[in-house]
Write a protein that holds these residues in place. Sequence first.
Motif, PDB file in Angstrom:
ATOM      1  N   UNK A 187       0.848  -1.184   0.000  1.00 26.45           N
ATOM      2  CA  UNK A 187       0.000   0.000   0.000  1.00 26.45           C
ATOM      3  C   UNK A 187       0.886   1.237   0.000  1.00 26.45           C
ATOM      4  N   UNK A 188       0.425   2.278  -0.651  1.00 33.44           N
ATOM      5  CA  UNK A 188       1.078   3.586  -0.610  1.00 33.44           C
ATOM      6  C   UNK A 188       0.081   4.546   0.038  1.00 33.44           C
ATOM      7  N   UNK A 189       0.315   4.862   1.301  1.00 35.08           N
ATOM      8  CA  UNK A 189      -0.641   5.665   2.061  1.00 35.08           C
ATOM      9  C   UNK A 189      -0.197   7.126   2.029  1.00 35.08           C
ATOM     10  N   UNK A 190      -1.047   8.037   1.532  1.00 33.38           N
ATOM     11  CA  UNK A 190      -0.669   9.455   1.517  1.00 33.38           C
ATOM     12  C   UNK A 190      -0.234   9.922   2.902  1.00 33.38           C
ATOM     13  N   UNK A 191       0.795  10.752   2.948  1.00 33.52           N
ATOM     14  CA  UNK A 191       1.336  11.206   4.234  1.00 33.52           C
ATOM     15  C   UNK A 191       0.545  12.365   4.826  1.00 33.52           C
ATOM     16  N   UNK A 192      -0.339  12.955   4.029  1.00 34.23           N
ATOM     17  CA  UNK A 192      -1.297  13.942   4.531  1.00 34.23           C
ATOM     18  C   UNK A 192      -2.463  13.997   3.549  1.00 34.23           C
ATOM     19  N   UNK A 193      -3.231  15.063   3.559  1.00 33.07           N
ATOM     20  CA  UNK A 193      -4.444  15.092   2.749  1.00 33.07           C
ATOM     21  C   UNK A 193      -4.278  15.566   1.326  1.00 33.07           C
ATOM     22  N   UNK A 194      -3.089  15.406   0.733  1.00 31.83           N
ATOM     23  CA  UNK A 194      -2.841  15.936  -0.604  1.00 31.83           C
ATOM     24  C   UNK A 194      -3.519  15.140  -1.716  1.00 31.83           C
ATOM     25  N   UNK A 205      -5.050  11.831   6.207  1.00 34.83           N
ATOM     26  CA  UNK A 205      -5.168  12.547   7.476  1.00 34.83           C
ATOM     27  C   UNK A 205      -4.867  11.619   8.658  1.00 34.83           C
ATOM     28  N   UNK A 206      -5.285  10.370   8.558  1.00 35.37           N
ATOM     29  CA  UNK A 206      -4.961   9.417   9.613  1.00 35.37           C
ATOM     30  C   UNK A 206      -3.452   9.198   9.703  1.00 35.37           C
ATOM     31  N   UNK A 207      -2.807   9.051   8.545  1.00 40.33           N
ATOM     32  CA  UNK A 207      -1.360   8.845   8.537  1.00 40.33           C
ATOM     33  C   UNK A 207      -0.636  10.082   9.044  1.00 40.33           C
ATOM     34  N   UNK A 208      -1.098  11.278   8.643  1.00 40.73           N
ATOM     35  CA  UNK A 208      -0.453  12.498   9.120  1.00 40.73           C
ATOM     36  C   UNK A 208      -0.542  12.608  10.640  1.00 40.73           C
TER      37      UNK A 208
END
Length: 256
Positions: A187-194, A205-208
């Motif tokens: 999986x590649x999970x976005x590091x914020x809401x971009x 947002x969860x990952x951030x």
Amino acid sequence: MDTQEQNRLDLQHHLATRLLEGKLYLAPIGNVNRVLDFGTGTGIWAVEFAEQHPEADVLGTDLSPIQPEYVPPNLRFEVDDVEDEWVYSAPFDFIHGRYILPSLKNPRATLQRIYDFLRPGGYVEIMETLMVIEAIDDSLRNTVLPRWHTLILDGVRKMGRGDPMVPLKTKQWLTEIGFVNVTEKKFAVPANGWARGDEQKIRGHLMMTNLLEAAQGITMSICMKVWGWSKEEVELFLVDVRAALKDRAVHGYVPM
């Protein structure tokens, strides 16, 4: 372990469940009798699994006794070090673990123990996160994040706390040990809401939140103990780290 860290562990569980589209696992386990959740943390996965599988005897183990007191009748928790000798009376049908192998002194030995205590035809499922942020473009280049990665990764190794990049070796080790039908899902999970799309934004947002909450403790510990920084130097550095983590112009993602 303080309340904030326990809440972060639960947040990681919610993110993982979203990645698995509402599921607790991907293995085709069917009905199971004996299940082990090693490194259970707050026990949230084990509780939900026990509720969904009343036919199973579920055991959750961890070094920290932070699990709830009231749990399903088919679930119990034990304080145990997964790297100690395993003395279970019978093999397991399903063994599950998350976010633990990189912190072990000898993760390959733990995988061997899993193999030895898994019944023929049983399944093991492990989810890990790499301690890095990568990007789909060059937007990381002029940020503090690459330097942050290097400080943390090298610091963890110098402190003897394991190898943060162990997840990259796990599939090969499982195959060498003798597991069959070894499947790896990335999986590649976005590091914020971009990222585009509601679901990707929620995951981001969860990952951030996870990264921001983890940054303080691990950065302070490593930069002071390993690199000899003052507390004030670390706090100033963290201002830049937090700003970069929140910046939606940085198109970063965390590999899982």
